[in-house]
Design an enzyme around this catalytic site. Structure first.
Site, PDB file in Angstrom:
ATOM      1  N   LYS A  30       0.893  -1.256  -0.101  1.00 52.35           N
ATOM      2  CA  LYS A  30       0.066   0.188   0.030  1.00 52.35           C
ATOM      3  C   LYS A  30       0.765   1.288  -0.121  1.00 52.35           C
ATOM      4  CE  LYS A  30      -3.725  -2.736   2.081  1.00 52.35           C
ATOM      5  NZ  LYS A  30      -4.313  -3.127   3.448  1.00 52.35           N
TER       6      LYS A  30
ATOM      7  N   GLN B 199      -4.074  -1.676   9.782  1.00 55.86           N
ATOM      8  CA  GLN B 199      -3.909  -3.081   8.987  1.00 55.86           C
ATOM      9  C   GLN B 199      -4.304  -4.025   9.839  1.00 55.86           C
ATOM     10  OE1 GLN B 199      -2.765  -3.439   5.782  1.00 55.86           O
ATOM     11  NE2 GLN B 199      -3.424  -5.740   6.024  1.00 55.86           N
TER      12      GLN B 199
ATOM     13  N   ASP C  86     -10.264   3.360   5.003  1.00 57.05           N
ATOM     14  CA  ASP C  86     -10.362   2.139   4.822  1.00 57.05           C
ATOM     15  C   ASP C  86     -11.779   1.647   5.056  1.00 57.05           C
ATOM     16  OD1 ASP C  86      -9.108  -0.414   4.016  1.00 57.05           O
ATOM     17  OD2 ASP C  86      -8.637  -0.994   5.871  1.00 57.05           O
TER      18      ASP C  86
END
Ligand code: NAP
Length: 275
Positions: free
Chosen positions: A51, A95, A118
């Site tokens: 990413k 994450q 996200d």
């Protein structure tokens, strides 16, 4: 049956990433994504690096925070709250999966909605379910984008999703319901999985169980999306019956990252009021 259409996430993600780069370059500052990794899981570290690489490739900045494996929920919440207040950061990616001692929900919910690029917080989930503005969970948003791009008719379609996680199956069901699809969500306690999957116009496998969906479970002519990592949840022979199918890799994965970048630029545009 003729060969199915390949729903290429790689191609569409490249287009979307290029558009994100153009939008990022038009801003008075460089959009910044903070990536937060807890622990030393090599798989998670690899995804975070990927990413970060994509950010650099398309004109975004990333800032990495790496916390030790024994981080507590309270410590992680403090780190995320600090990033939430930091004016130099427009997007935050936590994450996952997280180490078992962490209350994942509390951690996700420490990310303010405007920076939750996200789309993992409860507020982002509610916004998606209610059709309100907000960043969407990236994998389901990427799947919807891919289906739209290839012209899959969602309104009135019978969509079957296999998997009901908070980041994938559930928000995807909400997004597709908002698009007038008739959605069935299957999971590990579904009594007869094949009875559901075999009547789907659009079948989305998001279970993380390689080979779970076999050819006989697919209605001939169905559109098939496989969110699984290599090897996918859908057997390769499924291409013989589907009218369109995502490759694995090269389907859902690149779309997830492209949505992350795009929503980071959205968040940066919101700061300067161009969105
Ligand atoms: P998850 O949290 O483990 O959830 C898996 C879901 O599948 C659960 O709802 C589970 O049911 C269901 N399931 C498991 N075995 C099943 C079975 N035999 N029959 C029917 N349902 C079954 O996983 P996730 O995070 O949602 O991820 C799902 C898949 O998508 C994984 O392969 C993951 O690697 C992939 N993924 C890909 C990306 C990407 O960017 N490409 C991003 C995220 C995830 P229960 O709820 O009953 O346990």
């Amino acid at each position: 049956m003729s060969s199915p259409t390949t729903l290429s996430g790689t191609e569409l993600a490249a287009e979307l990433n290029t558009a994100s780069a153009v939008r990022a370059a038009a801003l008075p500052f460089t959009p910044t994504l903070a990536t937060v990794l807890v622990g030393d899981d090599p798989g998670s570290a690899k995804y975070v690096q990927m990413k970060q690489r994509r950010c650099a490739q398309y004109g975004l900045r990333s800032r990495h925070i790496h916390l030790p494996p024994d981080t507590t929920t309270a410590e992680l919440v403090v780190a995320l709250t600090d990033l939430g207040r930091d004016p130099e950061v427009q997007g935050i990616l936590l994450q996952h999966p997280l180490p078992p001692q962490i209350d994942e929900r509390a951690a996700f919910d420490a990310i303010p909605l405007r920076k939750d690029v996200d789309g993992t917080s409860s507020a982002a989930f509610a916004a998606a379910a209610l059709g309100q503005p907000g960043h969407r969970s990236c994998t389901p948003a990427g799947i919807v984008r891919l289906l739209d791009h290839y012209g899959a008719e969602l309104a009135g379609a019978d969509v079957v999703i296999v998997g009901r996680s908070a980041i994938l199956g559930k928000p995807l069901a909400a997004m597709l319901t908002a698009r007038d699809a008739t959605v069935t969500v299957c999971h590990s306690r579904t009594a007869s999985l094949a009875a559901h999957t075999s009547r789907a116009d659009i079948l989305i496998a998001a279970a993380g169980r390689p080979g779970l969906i076999t050819t006989d479970m697919i209605r001939p002519g169905a559109v098939v999306v496989d969110a699984g990592f290599t090897p996918g949840d859908v057997v390769p022979d499924a291409a013989e019956v589907a009218s369109a199918i995502t490759p694995v890799p090269g389907g859902v994965g690149p779309m997830t990252v492209a949505m992350l970048l795009s929503q980071t630029v959205d968040a940066a545009e919101a700061v300067v009021g161009t969105r």
